[in-house]
Design a protein around this motif. Sequence first.
Motif, PDB file in Angstrom:
ATOM      1  N   ALA A  92      18.658 -24.027 -47.331  1.00  0.00           N
ATOM      2  CA  ALA A  92      18.083 -25.242 -47.909  1.00  0.00           C
ATOM      3  C   ALA A  92      18.088 -25.144 -49.431  1.00  0.00           C
ATOM      4  N   GLN A  93      18.573 -26.185 -50.044  1.00  0.00           N
ATOM      5  CA  GLN A  93      18.596 -26.225 -51.506  1.00  0.00           C
ATOM      6  C   GLN A  93      17.296 -26.765 -52.097  1.00  0.00           C
ATOM      7  N   VAL A  94      16.527 -27.459 -51.319  1.00  0.00           N
ATOM      8  CA  VAL A  94      15.286 -28.072 -51.803  1.00  0.00           C
ATOM      9  C   VAL A  94      14.104 -27.259 -51.293  1.00  0.00           C
ATOM     10  N   ARG A  95      13.256 -26.830 -52.185  1.00  0.00           N
ATOM     11  CA  ARG A  95      12.041 -26.079 -51.848  1.00  0.00           C
ATOM     12  C   ARG A  95      10.828 -26.818 -52.390  1.00  0.00           C
ATOM     13  N   VAL A  96       9.735 -26.691 -51.671  1.00  0.00           N
ATOM     14  CA  VAL A  96       8.483 -27.311 -52.100  1.00  0.00           C
ATOM     15  C   VAL A  96       7.544 -26.209 -52.573  1.00  0.00           C
ATOM     16  N   ARG A  97       7.135 -26.302 -53.806  1.00  0.00           N
ATOM     17  CA  ARG A  97       6.224 -25.314 -54.394  1.00  0.00           C
ATOM     18  C   ARG A  97       4.821 -25.914 -54.480  1.00  0.00           C
ATOM     19  N   ALA A  98       3.859 -25.105 -54.098  1.00  0.00           N
ATOM     20  CA  ALA A  98       2.457 -25.546 -54.105  1.00  0.00           C
ATOM     21  C   ALA A  98       1.733 -24.916 -55.279  1.00  0.00           C
ATOM     22  N   THR A  99       1.116 -25.728 -56.096  1.00  0.00           N
ATOM     23  CA  THR A  99       0.272 -25.279 -57.203  1.00  0.00           C
ATOM     24  C   THR A  99      -1.093 -25.943 -57.069  1.00  0.00           C
ATOM     25  N   ALA A 100      -1.939 -25.714 -58.043  1.00  0.00           N
ATOM     26  CA  ALA A 100      -3.297 -26.287 -57.999  1.00  0.00           C
ATOM     27  C   ALA A 100      -3.701 -26.736 -59.396  1.00  0.00           C
ATOM     28  N   PRO A 109      -4.858 -29.343 -54.798  1.00  0.00           N
ATOM     29  CA  PRO A 109      -3.482 -28.888 -54.554  1.00  0.00           C
ATOM     30  C   PRO A 109      -2.453 -29.906 -55.054  1.00  0.00           C
ATOM     31  N   LYS A 110      -1.326 -29.371 -55.500  1.00  0.00           N
ATOM     32  CA  LYS A 110      -0.249 -30.212 -56.021  1.00  0.00           C
ATOM     33  C   LYS A 110       1.082 -29.641 -55.558  1.00  0.00           C
ATOM     34  N   PHE A 111       1.966 -30.494 -55.028  1.00  0.00           N
ATOM     35  CA  PHE A 111       3.268 -30.092 -54.523  1.00  0.00           C
ATOM     36  C   PHE A 111       4.353 -30.555 -55.488  1.00  0.00           C
ATOM     37  N   GLN A 112       5.326 -29.673 -55.694  1.00  0.00           N
ATOM     38  CA  GLN A 112       6.447 -29.982 -56.576  1.00  0.00           C
ATOM     39  C   GLN A 112       7.753 -29.611 -55.876  1.00  0.00           C
ATOM     40  N   SER A 153       1.624 -34.892 -51.998  1.00  0.00           N
ATOM     41  CA  SER A 153       0.741 -34.277 -52.988  1.00  0.00           C
ATOM     42  C   SER A 153      -0.414 -35.207 -53.336  1.00  0.00           C
ATOM     43  N   LEU A 154      -0.121 -36.491 -53.515  1.00  0.00           N
ATOM     44  CA  LEU A 154      -1.174 -37.452 -53.853  1.00  0.00           C
ATOM     45  C   LEU A 154      -2.181 -37.605 -52.718  1.00  0.00           C
ATOM     46  N   GLN A 155      -1.695 -37.674 -51.492  1.00  0.00           N
ATOM     47  CA  GLN A 155      -2.616 -37.843 -50.365  1.00  0.00           C
ATOM     48  C   GLN A 155      -3.468 -36.597 -50.146  1.00  0.00           C
TER      49      GLN A 155
END
Length: 255
Positions: A92-100, A109-112, A153-155
């Motif tokens: 997979a070329q697309v990864r979801v990173r979780a920050t805060a 929490p915030k997803f990028q 991320s918004l929800q």
Amino acid sequence: MASQQGRLPVVPTVTVLAVIQGRLAGASRGHALLKKKADALTVQFRAILKKIYHAKEKLGAQMKGSYFALTEAKYAAGERVALTIRDNVANAQVRVRATADNVAGVRVPKFQVGYQDNESHMELTGLGKGGQQVQACRKTYLETMELLVELASLQTAFLTLDEALKTTNRRVNALENVVKPKLENTVAYIKGELDELEREEFFRLKKVQAKKKRDLAAKAKRPNHQTNTDVAKSVAEGKGNPMLLNDQNDEDLLF
């Protein structure tokens, strides 16, 4: 005077009054800070709600364009293009990173979306026919995925802030409607009891002073007794105390 149900069961002393006043000051400062925190969370909560509304509106049109692009790619490259695409993709070329993020002391929490650096063989997909439609479909779905991650991320932030806001409001209401009134009633009760004790002490002192005045007045109205000079003169003339000038012989004491 405050009732027993609306105050703390304490002994009305000056020391306890100072302690309760300190607790009341701390409760007031805590209430003010929590009120500010609730206001900040409310502002952020409404801003996120507005972003979710616009993101969902945009997502509808984006999903519609994505399915339309997929239909174009299948029509141009054929139905078997999906098998070719799966064969050319290893990781997979697309990864979801979780920050805060920190919003008024609350970790939200915030997803990028992140892209891997590995090489892709998608450039050669559809080289025979429909390559342009396949690349356009890929680009459209990448944009859709970014929008989906943003919406997630918004929800998630919305639910986190909603729970934090409810907890903060409960604490604010508890301090405002339960803790502070009870402490204020306790302070009023202790002050009332101390004032009552002070009035009782003042009344007692006035009674003691009045009794002393009455005793002095009564003593002043009595006839004057013999002075020390008169007593000495009576003793010299033999008219003094018969017990001291008695001629009778006392019995001998045997030791």
